[in-house]
Motif scaffolding. Sequence first.
Motif, PDB file in Angstrom:
ATOM      1  N   ALA A  60       0.824  -1.218   0.000  1.00 46.67           N
ATOM      2  CA  ALA A  60       0.000   0.000   0.000  1.00 46.67           C
ATOM      3  C   ALA A  60       0.856   1.264   0.000  1.00 46.67           C
ATOM      4  O   ALA A  60       0.528   2.239  -0.691  1.00 46.67           O
ATOM      5  N   SER A  61       1.957   1.256   0.746  1.00 44.11           N
ATOM      6  CA  SER A  61       2.813   2.446   0.802  1.00 44.11           C
ATOM      7  C   SER A  61       3.456   2.733  -0.553  1.00 44.11           C
ATOM      8  O   SER A  61       3.621   3.891  -0.941  1.00 44.11           O
ATOM      9  N   VAL A  62       3.794   1.680  -1.281  1.00 43.83           N
ATOM     10  CA  VAL A  62       4.394   1.840  -2.610  1.00 43.83           C
ATOM     11  C   VAL A  62       3.342   2.340  -3.596  1.00 43.83           C
ATOM     12  O   VAL A  62       3.606   3.231  -4.405  1.00 43.83           O
ATOM     13  N   LYS A  91      17.089   5.763  -2.648  1.00 46.34           N
ATOM     14  CA  LYS A  91      17.371   4.877  -3.789  1.00 46.34           C
ATOM     15  C   LYS A  91      16.335   3.762  -3.852  1.00 46.34           C
ATOM     16  O   LYS A  91      15.819   3.429  -4.921  1.00 46.34           O
ATOM     17  N   ASN A  92      15.993   3.183  -2.715  1.00 40.18           N
ATOM     18  CA  ASN A  92      14.996   2.131  -2.642  1.00 40.18           C
ATOM     19  C   ASN A  92      13.632   2.626  -3.150  1.00 40.18           C
ATOM     20  O   ASN A  92      12.961   1.947  -3.940  1.00 40.18           O
ATOM     21  N   ALA A  93      13.215   3.807  -2.712  1.00 36.93           N
ATOM     22  CA  ALA A  93      11.929   4.365  -3.146  1.00 36.93           C
ATOM     23  C   ALA A  93      11.925   4.607  -4.652  1.00 36.93           C
ATOM     24  O   ALA A  93      10.921   4.338  -5.329  1.00 36.93           O
ATOM     25  N   LEU A  94      13.037   5.098  -5.180  1.00 37.86           N
ATOM     26  CA  LEU A  94      13.123   5.317  -6.624  1.00 37.86           C
ATOM     27  C   LEU A  94      13.088   3.994  -7.381  1.00 37.86           C
ATOM     28  O   LEU A  94      12.503   3.910  -8.471  1.00 37.86           O
ATOM     29  N   ASP A  95      13.693   2.944  -6.808  1.00 38.93           N
ATOM     30  CA  ASP A  95      13.622   1.626  -7.441  1.00 38.93           C
ATOM     31  C   ASP A  95      12.167   1.161  -7.528  1.00 38.93           C
ATOM     32  O   ASP A  95      11.723   0.674  -8.572  1.00 38.93           O
ATOM     33  N   PHE A 102      10.331   1.406 -18.046  1.00 44.85           N
ATOM     34  CA  PHE A 102       9.972   2.135 -19.273  1.00 44.85           C
ATOM     35  C   PHE A 102       8.515   2.585 -19.314  1.00 44.85           C
ATOM     36  O   PHE A 102       8.063   3.128 -20.303  1.00 44.85           O
ATOM     37  N   ASP A 103       7.754   2.335 -18.237  1.00 44.56           N
ATOM     38  CA  ASP A 103       6.368   2.802 -18.183  1.00 44.56           C
ATOM     39  C   ASP A 103       5.969   3.125 -16.745  1.00 44.56           C
ATOM     40  O   ASP A 103       4.858   2.836 -16.320  1.00 44.56           O
ATOM     41  N   SER A 104       6.896   3.710 -16.003  1.00 42.51           N
ATOM     42  CA  SER A 104       6.639   4.019 -14.595  1.00 42.51           C
ATOM     43  C   SER A 104       6.132   5.446 -14.450  1.00 42.51           C
ATOM     44  O   SER A 104       6.201   6.234 -15.396  1.00 42.51           O
ATOM     45  N   PRO A 105       5.649   5.801 -13.259  1.00 49.38           N
ATOM     46  CA  PRO A 105       5.229   7.190 -13.054  1.00 49.38           C
ATOM     47  C   PRO A 105       6.379   8.185 -13.117  1.00 49.38           C
ATOM     48  O   PRO A 105       6.150   9.382 -13.259  1.00 49.38           O
ATOM     49  N   LEU A 106       7.613   7.698 -13.044  1.00 49.27           N
ATOM     50  CA  LEU A 106       8.767   8.591 -13.161  1.00 49.27           C
ATOM     51  C   LEU A 106       9.102   8.930 -14.612  1.00 49.27           C
ATOM     52  O   LEU A 106       9.769   9.937 -14.878  1.00 49.27           O
ATOM     53  N   GLN A 127      24.489  13.932  -5.278  1.00 50.47           N
ATOM     54  CA  GLN A 127      23.757  14.534  -6.391  1.00 50.47           C
ATOM     55  C   GLN A 127      24.104  13.843  -7.704  1.00 50.47           C
ATOM     56  O   GLN A 127      23.228  13.562  -8.520  1.00 50.47           O
ATOM     57  N   SER A 128      25.367  13.559  -7.894  1.00 52.01           N
ATOM     58  CA  SER A 128      25.797  12.863  -9.100  1.00 52.01           C
ATOM     59  C   SER A 128      25.147  11.482  -9.190  1.00 52.01           C
ATOM     60  O   SER A 128      24.638  11.092 -10.244  1.00 52.01           O
ATOM     61  N   GLN A 129      25.151  10.766  -8.095  1.00 49.48           N
ATOM     62  CA  GLN A 129      24.545   9.434  -8.074  1.00 49.48           C
ATOM     63  C   GLN A 129      23.034   9.513  -8.310  1.00 49.48           C
ATOM     64  O   GLN A 129      22.473   8.716  -9.062  1.00 49.48           O
ATOM     65  N   LEU A 130      22.386  10.480  -7.692  1.00 47.36           N
ATOM     66  CA  LEU A 130      20.952  10.650  -7.848  1.00 47.36           C
ATOM     67  C   LEU A 130      20.590  11.003  -9.293  1.00 47.36           C
ATOM     68  O   LEU A 130      19.627  10.474  -9.859  1.00 47.36           O
TER      69      LEU A 130
END
Length: 185
Positions: A60-62, A91-95, A102-106, A127-130
Amino acid sequence: MDTLVHRLLGISGSLRSQSTNTAVLKALASRLGDQAEMSLFTLNDIPLYNSDLEAEALPASVAALKEAITHADGLIICSPEYNYGTSGVLKNALDWASRPGFDSPLKNKPVLIMTSSPGVLGGVRAQSQLRETLSATLSRVISRPQIVIPHVTQKIEDGKFVDETTIGFMLAAVDDLIREINLGG
């Protein structure tokens, strides 16, 4: 003049209750005026990424994170720097948010990134890694001078980020984010 209020989503890469990154985002949110409104999404309840969980039923949180990203016109992410990189929780949340690939909300989402650190470099390595991680998600990272906030703990008073020079720089960056949102509209 554009009277549309842009919906921005702020994501702090820190879980601490007294997070300096969250304080930075709150200071920015309080100064946006009528051009935009920003809500904050906390990452406290996001489980570690596991594709087995994804296959069974999205936690649910995801689902809430992905929905918040979908409904936002743009994202503002503020990350600490841990061991020369972004925080594991971010990083985990972005994963999670990058799924399905290729079809994510990002995908194609305008993103403004900021980093902060108690050190002298302000999180430039994070910042570079992000930026690299967001590139892989097909996000539209705003191309502009980096927002890095060195000595961030010295810029917090009573739990609030108070560095007016940096706040002004961040507000100019939000203007760039809004221009990018309007271009991709």
